[in-house]
Write a protein that holds these residues in place. Structure first.
Motif, PDB file in Angstrom:
ATOM      1  N   LEU A  12       0.799  -1.227   0.000  1.00  0.00           N
ATOM      2  CA  LEU A  12       0.000   0.000   0.000  1.00  0.00           C
ATOM      3  C   LEU A  12       0.834   1.281   0.000  1.00  0.00           C
ATOM      4  O   LEU A  12       0.412   2.285  -0.576  1.00  0.00           O
ATOM      5  N   ILE A  13       1.985   1.247   0.638  1.00  0.00           N
ATOM      6  CA  ILE A  13       2.800   2.464   0.718  1.00  0.00           C
ATOM      7  C   ILE A  13       3.163   3.009  -0.659  1.00  0.00           C
ATOM      8  O   ILE A  13       3.046   4.221  -0.905  1.00  0.00           O
ATOM      9  N   ILE A 217     -17.280   6.524   2.321  1.00  0.00           N
ATOM     10  CA  ILE A 217     -16.076   5.777   2.666  1.00  0.00           C
ATOM     11  C   ILE A 217     -16.373   4.701   3.708  1.00  0.00           C
ATOM     12  O   ILE A 217     -15.875   3.568   3.612  1.00  0.00           O
ATOM     13  N   LEU A 218     -17.204   5.027   4.692  1.00  0.00           N
ATOM     14  CA  LEU A 218     -17.572   4.038   5.708  1.00  0.00           C
ATOM     15  C   LEU A 218     -18.321   2.860   5.080  1.00  0.00           C
ATOM     16  O   LEU A 218     -18.087   1.702   5.430  1.00  0.00           O
ATOM     17  N   LEU A 219     -19.216   3.170   4.133  1.00  0.00           N
ATOM     18  CA  LEU A 219     -19.956   2.115   3.461  1.00  0.00           C
ATOM     19  C   LEU A 219     -19.037   1.265   2.578  1.00  0.00           C
ATOM     20  O   LEU A 219     -19.145   0.035   2.564  1.00  0.00           O
ATOM     21  N   THR A 279      -8.708   5.472  -0.523  1.00  0.00           N
ATOM     22  CA  THR A 279      -7.397   4.848  -0.718  1.00  0.00           C
ATOM     23  C   THR A 279      -6.486   5.095   0.472  1.00  0.00           C
ATOM     24  O   THR A 279      -5.809   4.180   0.952  1.00  0.00           O
ATOM     25  N   ALA A 280      -6.457   6.333   0.955  1.00  0.00           N
ATOM     26  CA  ALA A 280      -5.577   6.667   2.071  1.00  0.00           C
ATOM     27  C   ALA A 280      -5.951   5.902   3.340  1.00  0.00           C
ATOM     28  O   ALA A 280      -5.084   5.378   4.052  1.00  0.00           O
ATOM     29  N   THR A 285      -8.221   0.208   7.214  1.00  0.00           N
ATOM     30  CA  THR A 285      -9.381  -0.689   7.088  1.00  0.00           C
ATOM     31  C   THR A 285      -9.007  -2.012   6.424  1.00  0.00           C
ATOM     32  O   THR A 285      -9.425  -3.086   6.871  1.00  0.00           O
ATOM     33  N   LEU A 286      -8.219  -1.957   5.344  1.00  0.00           N
ATOM     34  CA  LEU A 286      -7.839  -3.191   4.663  1.00  0.00           C
ATOM     35  C   LEU A 286      -6.947  -4.049   5.543  1.00  0.00           C
ATOM     36  O   LEU A 286      -7.079  -5.278   5.579  1.00  0.00           O
ATOM     37  N   THR A 287      -6.047  -3.401   6.277  1.00  0.00           N
ATOM     38  CA  THR A 287      -5.203  -4.145   7.206  1.00  0.00           C
ATOM     39  C   THR A 287      -6.042  -4.837   8.269  1.00  0.00           C
ATOM     40  O   THR A 287      -5.791  -5.994   8.630  1.00  0.00           O
TER      41      THR A 287
END
Length: 294
Positions: A12-13, A217-219, A279-280, A285-287
């Motif tokens: 991601l970085i 973004i929350l959704l 994305t940021a 969230t993805l982690t």
């Protein structure tokens, strides 16, 4: 856990740095919108289709047939979420049709072809990742985009004409051709197996943050993958399948909504900002989803 965090960090970085660098160079005036269009065409028309085609063709037919469940879960989840959110935005929140469709697409359309091409292979391997990218690509281009263009009334084309144009896109052709070759029993010779590098081009507009962007973004980053996770748990789906589907859907929103917004002058700043923040914040969230499912 440390291995998972390290994998996501190195995946991601570079994406976040690319977004930041693109924004900085746009502010300085080094690149203009025409340059952005050229880079986007390079990636969409050549580099990414080759990557998807090679990944799918390099997968055995046995593995492809075993992944029918993956295809169904991804396609159904994305389409149902897309249509449901259109109804919510259009009739419950009284948005205009183009705005409702773009906001719904921001939630239901994960950036699997771009962000996923960097993240998924590091976690799930090349085969499953290529199939996931191909399925999401076909779902977006064959179902979502024709619906979106019908709302914008693009050039007065009929639905059938738009659908024909969809199947002329290199990314769609690459995914379909890869699937057909594999299902016919063909597999890519090892001497043709190579790595294709892709980049991410973010068309930069004024970055904002408000309640609408926050809710989208929350959704997208949390609610959508959580609901699908719950549904898969109810159906007792295998853990590896659940993990791949949920992580793929937890990938931040794609570039298509902001691209359409800019093209048709519909809430440009909102959609571009939604893509940026999604994305940021996906680093968090993805982690969280990867760790929870590992």
């Amino acid at each position: 856990m440390n291995h998972v965090l390290e994998t996501l960090f190195f995946a991601l970085i570079p994406i976040l740095i690319t977004i930041g660098l693109g924004y900085y160079l746009a502010v300085k005036g080094t690149f203009d919108e025409q340059d952005s269009h050229k880079l986007a065409r390079l990636v969409l028309n050549y580099m990414l289709p080759l990557n998807v085609f090679a990944g799918i063709w390099g997968t055995s037919r046995k593995i492809m047939i075993q992944d029918v469940g993956l295809a169904l879960w991804l396609a159904v989840a994305m389409v149902v979420c897309f249509l449901l959110m259109i109804l919510v935005y259009r009739y419950a929140l009284k948005n205009d049709a183009p705005v409702a469709i773009l906001r719904a697409m921001s939630i239901a359309d994960p950036s699997v072809p771009f962000v996923g091409s960097a993240v998924l292979p590091l976690i799930f391997g090349a085969n499953d990742s290529a199939i996931t990218i191909g399925i999401c690509t076909l779902t977006i281009n064959v179902i979502m985009l024709p619906i979106a263009f019908s709302a914008f009334g693009d050039n007065g084309d009929t639905v059938s004409a738009r659908l024909k144009n969809t199947f002329k896109k290199p990314l769609v052709i690459a995914a379909l051709l890869g699937f057909i070759l594999v299902l016919c029993g063909s597999q890519m010779p090892t001497q043709f197996d190579s790595i294709f590098t892709t980049g991410i081009v973010l068309k930069t507009r004024q970055i904002t943050f408000n309640k609408t962007i926050c809710s989208t973004i929350l959704l997208k980053n949390l609610a959508f993958p959580l609901v699908v996770w719950g549904c898969m748990a109810l159906f007792n789906s295998p853990t590896p399948l659940t993990r791949l589907v949920v992580v793929a859907l937890a990938i931040p929103t794609a570039t298509i909504p902001s691209t359409l917004a800019i093209r048709f002058n519909v809430h440009e700043a909102e959609l571009a900002s939604t893509q940026f923040w999604s994305t940021a914040l996906s680093f968090i969230t993805l982690t969280a989803f990867v760790l929870a499912l590992s």
